[in-house]
Motif scaffolding. Structure first.
Motif, mmCIF file in Angstrom:
data_model
loop_
_atom_site.group_PDB
_atom_site.id
_atom_site.type_symbol
_atom_site.label_atom_id
_atom_site.label_comp_id
_atom_site.label_asym_id
_atom_site.label_seq_id
_atom_site.Cartn_x
_atom_site.Cartn_y
_atom_site.Cartn_z
ATOM 1 N N PRO A 54 25.714 -8.185 -29.323
ATOM 2 C CA PRO A 54 25.526 -9.588 -29.710
ATOM 3 C C PRO A 54 24.298 -9.739 -30.610
ATOM 4 O O PRO A 54 23.223 -9.231 -30.310
ATOM 5 C CB PRO A 54 25.318 -10.308 -28.383
ATOM 6 N N PHE A 55 24.479 -10.433 -31.706
ATOM 7 C CA PHE A 55 23.411 -10.689 -32.659
ATOM 8 C C PHE A 55 22.786 -12.050 -32.360
ATOM 9 O O PHE A 55 21.570 -12.186 -32.293
ATOM 10 C CB PHE A 55 23.995 -10.640 -34.071
ATOM 11 N N SER A 60 28.956 -19.621 -24.325
ATOM 12 C CA SER A 60 30.039 -18.631 -24.255
ATOM 13 C C SER A 60 30.432 -18.089 -25.621
ATOM 14 O O SER A 60 31.375 -17.318 -25.734
ATOM 15 C CB SER A 60 31.262 -19.254 -23.580
ATOM 16 N N LYS A 61 29.702 -18.480 -26.664
ATOM 17 C CA LYS A 61 29.990 -17.993 -28.018
ATOM 18 C C LYS A 61 28.913 -17.013 -28.452
ATOM 19 O O LYS A 61 27.777 -17.079 -27.987
ATOM 20 C CB LYS A 61 30.039 -19.157 -29.008
ATOM 21 N N GLY A 62 29.271 -16.126 -29.361
ATOM 22 C CA GLY A 62 28.285 -15.192 -29.874
ATOM 23 C C GLY A 62 28.752 -14.553 -31.167
ATOM 24 O O GLY A 62 29.947 -14.498 -31.462
ATOM 25 N N GLY A 87 31.469 -7.516 -17.527
ATOM 26 C CA GLY A 87 32.736 -7.993 -16.995
ATOM 27 C C GLY A 87 33.314 -9.242 -17.632
ATOM 28 O O GLY A 87 34.286 -9.777 -17.111
ATOM 29 N N LEU A 88 32.767 -9.716 -18.726
ATOM 30 C CA LEU A 88 33.329 -10.898 -19.390
ATOM 31 C C LEU A 88 34.531 -10.501 -20.241
ATOM 32 O O LEU A 88 34.610 -9.376 -20.733
ATOM 33 C CB LEU A 88 32.275 -11.558 -20.281
ATOM 34 N N ARG A 105 34.353 -15.583 -28.709
ATOM 35 C CA ARG A 105 34.255 -16.539 -27.609
ATOM 36 C C ARG A 105 34.627 -15.799 -26.331
ATOM 37 O O ARG A 105 35.603 -15.057 -26.282
ATOM 38 C CB ARG A 105 35.189 -17.714 -27.835
ATOM 39 N N PHE A 106 33.825 -16.032 -25.266
ATOM 40 C CA PHE A 106 34.019 -15.352 -23.995
ATOM 41 C C PHE A 106 34.292 -16.359 -22.887
ATOM 42 O O PHE A 106 34.099 -17.560 -23.060
ATOM 43 C CB PHE A 106 32.786 -14.502 -23.664
#
Length: 122
Positions: A54-55, A60-62, A87-88, A105-106
């Motif tokens: 992840p930057f 829940s967004k990245g 675990g996402l 999106r997670f």
């Protein structure tokens, strides 16, 4: 010697085999040989895991980087599900820029120290 697995009607050894591919000029021979064994339980499966980091993250967004280095690759693998070391589960929303960054999106909050993975099977 090369080995190939394929889906086809049942054939038994020592049946001859020719494989073709469709080209604009017509079918082209790509392989020929014979059937060695007929075993429906034999599978040749390889698992490859692509990883990225992840930057930028927000709830829940990245934005994930270092998984791909080309926006065309991001678009190609867009339908494949993502998962993280914590675990996402998630999916790719869109490509960002020209260096392979992507918005994802997670299903829960993602953290900056997580690792995003994509499992590919062959």
């Amino acid at each position: 010697t090369a080995c190939a697995s394929f889906y086809a009607p049942v054939v038994f050894p020592p049946n001859r085999l020719m494989m073709f591919t469709q080209t604009p000029s017509g079918p082209e021979l790509v392989a020929s040989g014979s059937v060695d064994i007929t075993d429906p339980k034999r599978l040749v499966i390889k698992k490859i895991t692509l990883t990225g980091y992840p930057f930028r993250t927000h709830k829940s967004k990245g934005v994930v980087r270092f998984m791909f280095f080309n926006p065309n690759d991001v678009r190609w693998f867009k339908p494949v599900e993502l998962h993280t070391k914590h675990g996402l589960r998630g999916h790719i929303v869109e490509s960002v820029g020209t260096h392979g960054y992507m918005k994802c999106r997670f299903n829960n909050h993602i953290k900056q120290d997580d690792t995003v993975c994509m499992s590919l099977y062959k």
